[in-house]
Design a protein around this motif. Structure first.
Motif, PDB file in Angstrom:
ATOM      1  N   SER A 175       0.857  -1.177   0.000  1.00 16.85           N
ATOM      2  CA  SER A 175       0.000   0.000   0.000  1.00 16.85           C
ATOM      3  C   SER A 175       0.895   1.230   0.000  1.00 16.85           C
ATOM      4  CB  SER A 175      -0.911  -0.009   1.231  1.00 16.85           C
ATOM      5  OG  SER A 175      -1.786   1.098   1.225  1.00 16.85           O
ATOM      6  N   ARG A 176       0.639   2.154  -0.932  1.00 14.40           N
ATOM      7  CA  ARG A 176       1.459   3.364  -1.045  1.00 14.40           C
ATOM      8  C   ARG A 176       0.554   4.595  -1.075  1.00 14.40           C
ATOM      9  NH1 ARG A 176       3.431  -0.003  -5.130  1.00 14.40           N
ATOM     10  NH2 ARG A 176       5.537  -0.828  -4.784  1.00 14.40           N
ATOM     11  N   LEU A 177       1.108   5.699  -0.598  1.00 17.47           N
ATOM     12  CA  LEU A 177       0.452   6.998  -0.712  1.00 17.47           C
ATOM     13  C   LEU A 177       1.384   7.913  -1.486  1.00 17.47           C
ATOM     14  CD1 LEU A 177      -2.050   8.638   0.124  1.00 17.47           C
ATOM     15  CD2 LEU A 177      -0.764   9.390   2.130  1.00 17.47           C
ATOM     16  N   LEU A 178       0.893   8.420  -2.617  1.00 18.40           N
ATOM     17  CA  LEU A 178       1.696   9.292  -3.467  1.00 18.40           C
ATOM     18  C   LEU A 178       1.172  10.722  -3.380  1.00 18.40           C
ATOM     19  CD1 LEU A 178       1.694   6.302  -4.836  1.00 18.40           C
ATOM     20  CD2 LEU A 178       2.653   7.493  -6.792  1.00 18.40           C
ATOM     21  N   ARG A 179       2.103  11.663  -3.291  1.00 25.48           N
ATOM     22  CA  ARG A 179       1.758  13.081  -3.275  1.00 25.48           C
ATOM     23  C   ARG A 179       2.664  13.799  -4.265  1.00 25.48           C
ATOM     24  NH1 ARG A 179       1.376  15.264   2.547  1.00 25.48           N
ATOM     25  NH2 ARG A 179      -0.502  13.951   2.397  1.00 25.48           N
ATOM     26  N   GLY A 180       2.052  14.423  -5.252  1.00 28.41           N
ATOM     27  CA  GLY A 180       2.852  15.074  -6.279  1.00 28.41           C
ATOM     28  C   GLY A 180       3.718  14.110  -7.055  1.00 28.41           C
ATOM     29  N   GLY A 181       3.262  12.860  -7.169  1.00 27.63           N
ATOM     30  CA  GLY A 181       4.000  11.840  -7.901  1.00 27.63           C
ATOM     31  C   GLY A 181       5.067  11.135  -7.102  1.00 27.63           C
ATOM     32  N   ALA A 182       5.329  11.581  -5.872  1.00 27.52           N
ATOM     33  CA  ALA A 182       6.358  10.967  -5.024  1.00 27.52           C
ATOM     34  C   ALA A 182       5.705  10.135  -3.924  1.00 27.52           C
ATOM     35  CB  ALA A 182       7.246  12.037  -4.398  1.00 27.52           C
ATOM     36  N   VAL A 183       6.314   9.009  -3.591  1.00 31.75           N
ATOM     37  CA  VAL A 183       5.799   8.157  -2.520  1.00 31.75           C
ATOM     38  C   VAL A 183       6.136   8.787  -1.172  1.00 31.75           C
ATOM     39  CG1 VAL A 183       5.931   5.884  -1.439  1.00 31.75           C
ATOM     40  CG2 VAL A 183       6.038   6.077  -3.934  1.00 31.75           C
ATOM     41  N   ILE A 184       5.112   9.114  -0.371  1.00 29.79           N
ATOM     42  CA  ILE A 184       5.355   9.692   0.955  1.00 29.79           C
ATOM     43  C   ILE A 184       5.129   8.680   2.074  1.00 29.79           C
ATOM     44  CG2 ILE A 184       4.758  12.007   0.141  1.00 29.79           C
ATOM     45  CD1 ILE A 184       2.106  11.672   1.774  1.00 29.79           C
ATOM     46  N   TRP A 185       4.513   7.549   1.737  1.00 30.48           N
ATOM     47  CA  TRP A 185       4.310   6.471   2.724  1.00 30.48           C
ATOM     48  C   TRP A 185       4.150   5.174   1.959  1.00 30.48           C
ATOM     49  CZ3 TRP A 185       0.253   3.028   3.383  1.00 30.48           C
ATOM     50  CH2 TRP A 185       0.262   2.282   4.580  1.00 30.48           C
ATOM     51  N   GLU A 186       4.728   4.117   2.479  1.00 31.95           N
ATOM     52  CA  GLU A 186       4.644   2.805   1.838  1.00 31.95           C
ATOM     53  C   GLU A 186       4.771   1.729   2.889  1.00 31.95           C
ATOM     54  OE1 GLU A 186       7.004   0.115  -1.549  1.00 31.95           O
ATOM     55  OE2 GLU A 186       7.358   2.278  -1.385  1.00 31.95           O
ATOM     56  N   LYS A 187       3.957   0.691   2.771  1.00 31.88           N
ATOM     57  CA  LYS A 187       4.007  -0.392   3.756  1.00 31.88           C
ATOM     58  C   LYS A 187       3.424  -1.665   3.142  1.00 31.88           C
ATOM     59  CE  LYS A 187       3.625  -0.504   8.778  1.00 31.88           C
ATOM     60  NZ  LYS A 187       3.112   0.250   9.948  1.00 31.88           N
ATOM     61  N   PRO A 188       4.006  -2.813   3.469  1.00 33.58           N
ATOM     62  CA  PRO A 188       3.392  -4.072   3.025  1.00 33.58           C
ATOM     63  C   PRO A 188       2.145  -4.384   3.842  1.00 33.58           C
ATOM     64  CG  PRO A 188       5.305  -4.528   4.391  1.00 33.58           C
ATOM     65  CD  PRO A 188       5.255  -3.038   4.201  1.00 33.58           C
ATOM     66  N   PHE A 189       1.242  -5.160   3.269  1.00 37.44           N
ATOM     67  CA  PHE A 189       0.084  -5.630   4.026  1.00 37.44           C
ATOM     68  C   PHE A 189      -0.149  -7.096   3.710  1.00 37.44           C
ATOM     69  CE2 PHE A 189      -1.837  -4.350   0.004  1.00 37.44           C
ATOM     70  CZ  PHE A 189      -2.807  -5.302  -0.228  1.00 37.44           C
ATOM     71  N   LEU A 190      -0.745  -7.788   4.659  1.00 39.10           N
ATOM     72  CA  LEU A 190      -1.032  -9.208   4.527  1.00 39.10           C
ATOM     73  C   LEU A 190      -2.531  -9.440   4.581  1.00 39.10           C
ATOM     74  CD1 LEU A 190       1.634 -10.733   6.967  1.00 39.10           C
ATOM     75  CD2 LEU A 190       1.790 -10.517   4.476  1.00 39.10           C
ATOM     76  N   SER A 191      -2.997 -10.405   3.808  1.00 37.92           N
ATOM     77  CA  SER A 191      -4.381 -10.824   3.895  1.00 37.92           C
ATOM     78  C   SER A 191      -4.444 -12.295   3.523  1.00 37.92           C
ATOM     79  CB  SER A 191      -5.272  -9.963   2.999  1.00 37.92           C
ATOM     80  OG  SER A 191      -6.634 -10.169   3.331  1.00 37.92           O
ATOM     81  N   GLY A 192      -5.647 -12.789   3.310  1.00 36.94           N
ATOM     82  CA  GLY A 192      -5.828 -14.223   3.136  1.00 36.94           C
ATOM     83  C   GLY A 192      -6.097 -14.861   4.489  1.00 36.94           C
ATOM     84  N   GLU A 193      -6.779 -15.983   4.466  1.00 34.66           N
ATOM     85  CA  GLU A 193      -7.252 -16.596   5.707  1.00 34.66           C
ATOM     86  C   GLU A 193      -6.135 -16.942   6.679  1.00 34.66           C
ATOM     87  OE1 GLU A 193      -9.802 -20.474   6.239  1.00 34.66           O
ATOM     88  OE2 GLU A 193     -11.033 -18.871   5.359  1.00 34.66           O
ATOM     89  N   GLY A 194      -4.946 -17.269   6.153  1.00 36.59           N
ATOM     90  CA  GLY A 194      -3.827 -17.590   7.028  1.00 36.59           C
ATOM     91  C   GLY A 194      -3.359 -16.418   7.860  1.00 36.59           C
ATOM     92  N   ASN A 195      -3.742 -15.208   7.485  1.00 41.40           N
ATOM     93  CA  ASN A 195      -3.363 -14.003   8.216  1.00 41.40           C
ATOM     94  C   ASN A 195      -4.542 -13.364   8.931  1.00 41.40           C
ATOM     95  OD1 ASN A 195      -0.516 -13.827   7.230  1.00 41.40           O
ATOM     96  ND2 ASN A 195      -1.562 -13.684   5.249  1.00 41.40           N
ATOM     97  N   MET A 196      -5.615 -14.130   9.082  1.00 45.48           N
ATOM     98  CA  MET A 196      -6.838 -13.602   9.676  1.00 45.48           C
ATOM     99  C   MET A 196      -7.212 -14.357  10.943  1.00 45.48           C
ATOM    100  SD  MET A 196      -8.945 -13.169   6.076  1.00 45.48           S
ATOM    101  CE  MET A 196     -10.485 -12.662   6.841  1.00 45.48           C
ATOM    102  N   SER A 197      -7.963 -13.701  11.800  1.00 46.95           N
ATOM    103  CA  SER A 197      -8.451 -14.335  13.023  1.00 46.95           C
ATOM    104  C   SER A 197      -9.812 -14.988  12.818  1.00 46.95           C
ATOM    105  CB  SER A 197      -8.535 -13.309  14.157  1.00 46.95           C
ATOM    106  OG  SER A 197      -9.296 -12.184  13.761  1.00 46.95           O
ATOM    107  N   HIS A 198     -10.410 -14.810  11.665  1.00 51.29           N
ATOM    108  CA  HIS A 198     -11.684 -15.446  11.306  1.00 51.29           C
ATOM    109  C   HIS A 198     -11.499 -16.202  10.002  1.00 51.29           C
ATOM    110  CE1 HIS A 198     -14.610 -13.289  14.027  1.00 51.29           C
ATOM    111  NE2 HIS A 198     -13.604 -12.435  14.073  1.00 51.29           N
ATOM    112  N   THR A 199     -12.248 -17.279   9.837  1.00 52.39           N
ATOM    113  CA  THR A 199     -12.318 -17.896   8.516  1.00 52.39           C
ATOM    114  C   THR A 199     -13.236 -17.056   7.632  1.00 52.39           C
ATOM    115  OG1 THR A 199     -14.216 -19.289   9.106  1.00 52.39           O
ATOM    116  CG2 THR A 199     -11.997 -20.215   9.463  1.00 52.39           C
ATOM    117  N   ILE A 200     -13.020 -17.118   6.344  1.00 50.78           N
ATOM    118  CA  ILE A 200     -13.923 -16.434   5.421  1.00 50.78           C
ATOM    119  C   ILE A 200     -15.325 -17.012   5.531  1.00 50.78           C
ATOM    120  CG2 ILE A 200     -14.428 -16.137   2.956  1.00 50.78           C
ATOM    121  CD1 ILE A 200     -11.436 -15.664   2.537  1.00 50.78           C
ATOM    122  N   ALA A 201     -15.420 -18.327   5.724  1.00 49.37           N
ATOM    123  CA  ALA A 201     -16.738 -18.958   5.876  1.00 49.37           C
ATOM    124  C   ALA A 201     -17.480 -18.397   7.082  1.00 49.37           C
ATOM    125  CB  ALA A 201     -16.581 -20.470   5.999  1.00 49.37           C
TER     126      ALA A 201
END
Length: 332
Positions: free
Chosen positions: A236-262
């Motif tokens: 996930s990135r935030l760009l301002r004036g074409g330059a990246v001012i914040w950037e961070k990885p994120f995780l998802s998918g059931e293996g990274n969740m406290s609930h099942t999708i079901a």
């Protein structure tokens, strides 16, 4: 494993079509189909999978989806002719986050006699959000975002209301569903999403969560078919004036969740009003990564860029603010 996706395309003359994308190269228009929803209803009627229904369509012209994305010709991967019959909703406090973050939360819970409601809900999800198959687990936090009028594509602006205190990204996955004629919810697949919320309003008072969520949301152009991936890692990135001012990885998918999708699906579709035949549902599964949590204050003109494999295309939504429109209630 080859990622198979459906995309909705609109040509400059307004003609709509659906694209089947298999892997990195085999991308072509499906003959005789103008919407993902129509294809899904056709699959349900024929008793076949969405992929089988797509493969049974005549193969049309090849498409360069990256070029069509750059040209702004790709729509959100699902929509409805009547926006009132598309429901945007979601669940929060569903992701584990980093090991360090979890440890801090557990220590805080152990050291504090009175837990916050958010902490209690998170810990209850950790304990009961992944029940044994065939059983019902702990219900999650749930919120409503709006109808199909609030859904935008991967490159459209995300507009804060004039009264909003903040407009912040939420990079996550969204489940895409359609309700069959007998009231059965069918999952079509997953899309990459920016759930977009007002975190300043939410921070002021957690009971204002409902207000903070009544905002637009963006979907990536691709509907990922097949079983939901266990692990998704994106940026996930935030760009301002074409330059990246914040950037961070994120995780998802059931293996990274406290609930099942079901479990999340059960606690949404257990309500009969969400099983109305023909309706479409876009359900956001939550995130643990926000620029707001790192003290970033967004500005008009900023661009939220979200990318994650196995999706080939990113979201790149600029932030705007809607014009003020006075609301006057009249007696009739």
């Amino acid at each position: 494993m080859t990622a198979i996706r459906l995309l909705q395309h609109r040509a400059p003359d307004g003609t709509r079509s659906v694209i089947l994308a298999e892997g990195d190269a085999a991308h072509f228009i499906l003959g005789g189909i103008t919407s993902t929803r129509a294809l899904a209803l056709k699959a349900i009627g024929a008793g076949v999978s969405l992929l089988d229904a797509a493969r049974a369509c005549p193969q049309g012209a090849p498409v360069d989806i990256a070029a069509e994305f750059a040209a702004g010709n790709l729509l959100a991967p699902i929509d409805h002719d009547d926006a009132a019959h598309l429901v945007l909703a979601g669940t929060g406090l569903t992701h584990l986050g980093s090991a360090e973050g979890r440890d801090k939360m557990h220590r805080a819970a152990a050291e504090t006699e009175k837990q916050t409601d958010s902490m209690r809900m998170f810990l209850e999800g950790l304990e009961g959000g992944k029940p044994a198959p065939g059983t019902v687990g702990q219900q999650p936090e749930w919120f409503y975002k709006g109808d199909g009028s609030q859904l935008v594509s991967a490159t459209d602006p995300l507009a804060m209301p004039a009264f909003a205190q903040d407009g912040g990204e939420e990079p996550e996955l969204a489940g895409i569903y359609i309700i069959g004629e007998d009231g059965t919810p069918w999952r079509l697949g997953l899309a990459l999403a920016n759930e977009f919320s007002d975190h300043v309003t939410e921070r002021h008072n957690y009971l204002w969560l409902a207000h903070s969520k009544l905002r637009q949301a963006a979907l990536g152009a691709e509907l990922l078919l097949g079983a939901p991936p266990e692990h998704v890692e994106g940026t996930s990135r935030l760009l301002r004036g074409g330059a990246v001012i914040w950037e961070k990885p994120f995780l998802s998918g059931e293996g990274n969740m406290s609930h099942t999708i079901a479990n999340l699906e059960h606690h949404h579709f257990k309500y009969a009003q969400f099983r109305r035949p023909g309706d479409v549902h876009v359900h956001f599964f939550g995130t643990a990564t926000l620029s707001f949590a790192d003290g970033v204050q967004t500005q008009e003109g900023d661009v939220f860029e979200i990318s994650a494999a196995p999706f080939a295309l990113p979201l790149a939504n600029p932030l705007t603010r809607a014009e003020d429109s006075a609301v006057a209630v009249k007696a009739l």
